[in-house]
Scaffold this active site. Structure first.
Site, PDB file in Angstrom:
ATOM      1  N   ARG A  24      11.156   3.715   4.092  1.00 49.50           N
ATOM      2  CA  ARG A  24      10.711   2.677   5.048  1.00 49.50           C
ATOM      3  C   ARG A  24      11.941   1.880   5.462  1.00 49.50           C
ATOM      4  NH1 ARG A  24       5.534  -1.194   4.752  1.00 49.50           N
ATOM      5  NH2 ARG A  24       4.621   0.802   5.326  1.00 49.50           N
ATOM      6  N   LYS A  48      26.080  -3.880  -0.162  1.00 48.50           N
ATOM      7  CA  LYS A  48      27.557  -3.885  -0.078  1.00 48.50           C
ATOM      8  C   LYS A  48      28.042  -3.270   1.227  1.00 48.50           C
ATOM      9  CE  LYS A  48      27.571  -2.659  -4.968  1.00 48.50           C
ATOM     10  NZ  LYS A  48      27.725  -1.447  -5.798  1.00 48.50           N
ATOM     11  N   ARG A 104       0.806  -1.220   0.000  1.00 49.68           N
ATOM     12  CA  ARG A 104       0.000   0.000   0.000  1.00 49.68           C
ATOM     13  C   ARG A 104       0.841   1.274   0.000  1.00 49.68           C
ATOM     14  NH1 ARG A 104      -2.733  -4.061   1.681  1.00 49.68           N
ATOM     15  NH2 ARG A 104      -0.750  -4.547   2.636  1.00 49.68           N
ATOM     16  N   THR A 105       1.774   1.356   0.911  1.00 49.25           N
ATOM     17  CA  THR A 105       2.473   2.633   1.098  1.00 49.25           C
ATOM     18  C   THR A 105       3.277   2.988  -0.151  1.00 49.25           C
ATOM     19  OG1 THR A 105       2.613   2.077   3.429  1.00 49.25           O
ATOM     20  CG2 THR A 105       3.961   3.918   2.662  1.00 49.25           C
ATOM     21  N   HIS A 145       4.394   5.905  11.623  1.00 53.82           N
ATOM     22  CA  HIS A 145       3.990   5.775  10.218  1.00 53.82           C
ATOM     23  C   HIS A 145       2.999   6.920   9.952  1.00 53.82           C
ATOM     24  CE1 HIS A 145       3.079   4.192   6.368  1.00 53.82           C
ATOM     25  NE2 HIS A 145       2.673   2.974   6.677  1.00 53.82           N
TER      26      HIS A 145
HETATM   27  N1   CP Z   1      -0.544   0.031   5.667  1.00 57.65           N
HETATM   28  C1   CP Z   1       0.698  -0.247   5.213  1.00 57.65           C
HETATM   29  O1   CP Z   1       1.693   0.367   5.630  1.00 57.65           O
HETATM   30  O2   CP Z   1       0.729  -1.245   4.275  1.00 57.65           O
HETATM   31  P1   CP Z   1       2.039  -1.734   3.515  1.00 57.65           P
HETATM   32  O3   CP Z   1       2.940  -2.375   4.554  1.00 57.65           O
HETATM   33  O4   CP Z   1       1.560  -2.690   2.476  1.00 57.65           O
HETATM   34  O5   CP Z   1       2.706  -0.520   2.923  1.00 57.65           O
END
Ligand code: CP
Length: 310
Positions: free
Chosen positions: A107, A86, A57-58, A135
């Site tokens: 992320r 590396k 999603r993100t 998040h």
């Molecule tokens: N909600 C969310 O962060 O989903 P993903 O881990 O798929 O990005």
């Protein structure tokens, strides 16, 4: 002061006014997000997506948001294909990436990684999840989903159910709901309770927080049931995960006594916490929530890069 040029590492970086601005702008983005109207407000801008943990999603909603606005993306989707393999440090990687695109979405499995990256980058950094930390763009989506359903956030009674220890979406959301005057009811396996530091912070912002004695009763009183999965990848010992796996599950029977207006949310992916039969229920809001990732991230990127949206 506006969002232009700023980092978004924690939801605490945003004032209530900042959040309201994103939510207003995301409503303007709705027709653009589904391709009904065309806007090339980010033409010429490049977003760097650096994902050192899996995401559907993100990553893809940020990418869609950029493309819908005429911008472009460059992506590290598989850390094994980047020079971190590396041994290049996160500091150096981020510094290099900040010389390429106009903003970085990161992320990373380590809590605090996004803050470190922001120090290395002279372009805005958006934290797309740092370990069990925060998040914040997910929280903006969560708030947009609730606002769409109820027209307000103030006064909503929100049950947070699941892994409140490692669940970064819960940490970010709890803060924002506290700021907007929602009431939080917490329900988790005892070993996965909300960290004391997060709880103390909620007290500081004057949030109304209680623990659910009985989940059924809490659901009956709730406007929102926000479910999270147990973050198996954050357990040092998988035997500890096995002790709590499957300890809660929402199905239509559990929802039978709920208010008509209750919405069930989940940042997804789900691992069995919500039975598939709930998908057909009027309470199910989690797929709508995921879809709102595009307009919310369109709004966020526009405001951070150009200072305006729509
Ligand atoms: N909600 C969310 O962060 O989903 P993903 O881990 O798929 O990005």
């Amino acid at each position: 002061m506006g969002l232009k040029g700023r980092d978004l590492i924690s939801i605490r970086d945003l004032s209530r006014e900042d959040i309201e601005e994103v939510l207003r702008a995301s409503r303007r983005m709705l027709p653009l997000a589904v391709g009904g109207k065309v806007n090339r407000g980010l033409a010429g801008w490049v977003l760097t997506l650096a994902f050192f943990e899996p995401s559907t999603r993100t990553r893809l909603s940020f990418e869609t948001a950029m493309l819908r606005l005429g911008g472009a993306c460059v992506t590290i989707a598989d850390p094994a294909s980047s020079s971190t393999k590396k041994g290049e440090s996160l500091h150096d990687t981020t510094r290099i990436l900040s010389g390429y695109g106009d903003a970085i979405v990161l992320r990373h499995p380590n809590e605090g990684a996004a803050r470190l990256a922001a120090m290395a980058s002279d372009k805005p950094v958006i934290n797309a999840g740092d370990g069990a930390g925060q998040h914040p763009s997910q929280t903006l989506i969560d708030l947009a989903t609730m606002h769409e359903a109820f027209g307000t956030l103030t006064g909503l009674k929100v049950v947070l159910l699941g892994d409140l220890k490692f669940g970064r979406t819960a940490h970010s959301l709890a803060h924002a709901l506290g700021v907007f005057g929602a009431e939080l009811v917490l329900s988790s396996p005892p070993s996965l309770a909300l960290p004391e530091e997060v709880r103390e912070h909620l007290d500081q912002v004057g949030a109304k927080v209680s623990d659910a004695d009985q989940l059924h009763q809490a659901i009956r009183d709730a406007d929102v049931l926000y479910v999270t999965r147990i973050q198996r990848e954050r357990f040092g010992d998988d035997r500890e995960y096995q002790k709590v796996a499957g300890s809660y599950r929402i199905d239509n029977a559990v929802l039978a006594g709920a208010k008509d207006r209750l919405i069930v949310m989940h940042p997804l992916p789900r691992m069995g916490e919500i039975a598939p039969e709930v998908d057909g229920s009027p309470h199910a809001a989690y797929f709508r929530q995921a879809a709102l990732g595009v307009p919310v991230r369109m709004a966020l990127l526009s405001l951070m890069l150009t200072g305006k949206a729509g």
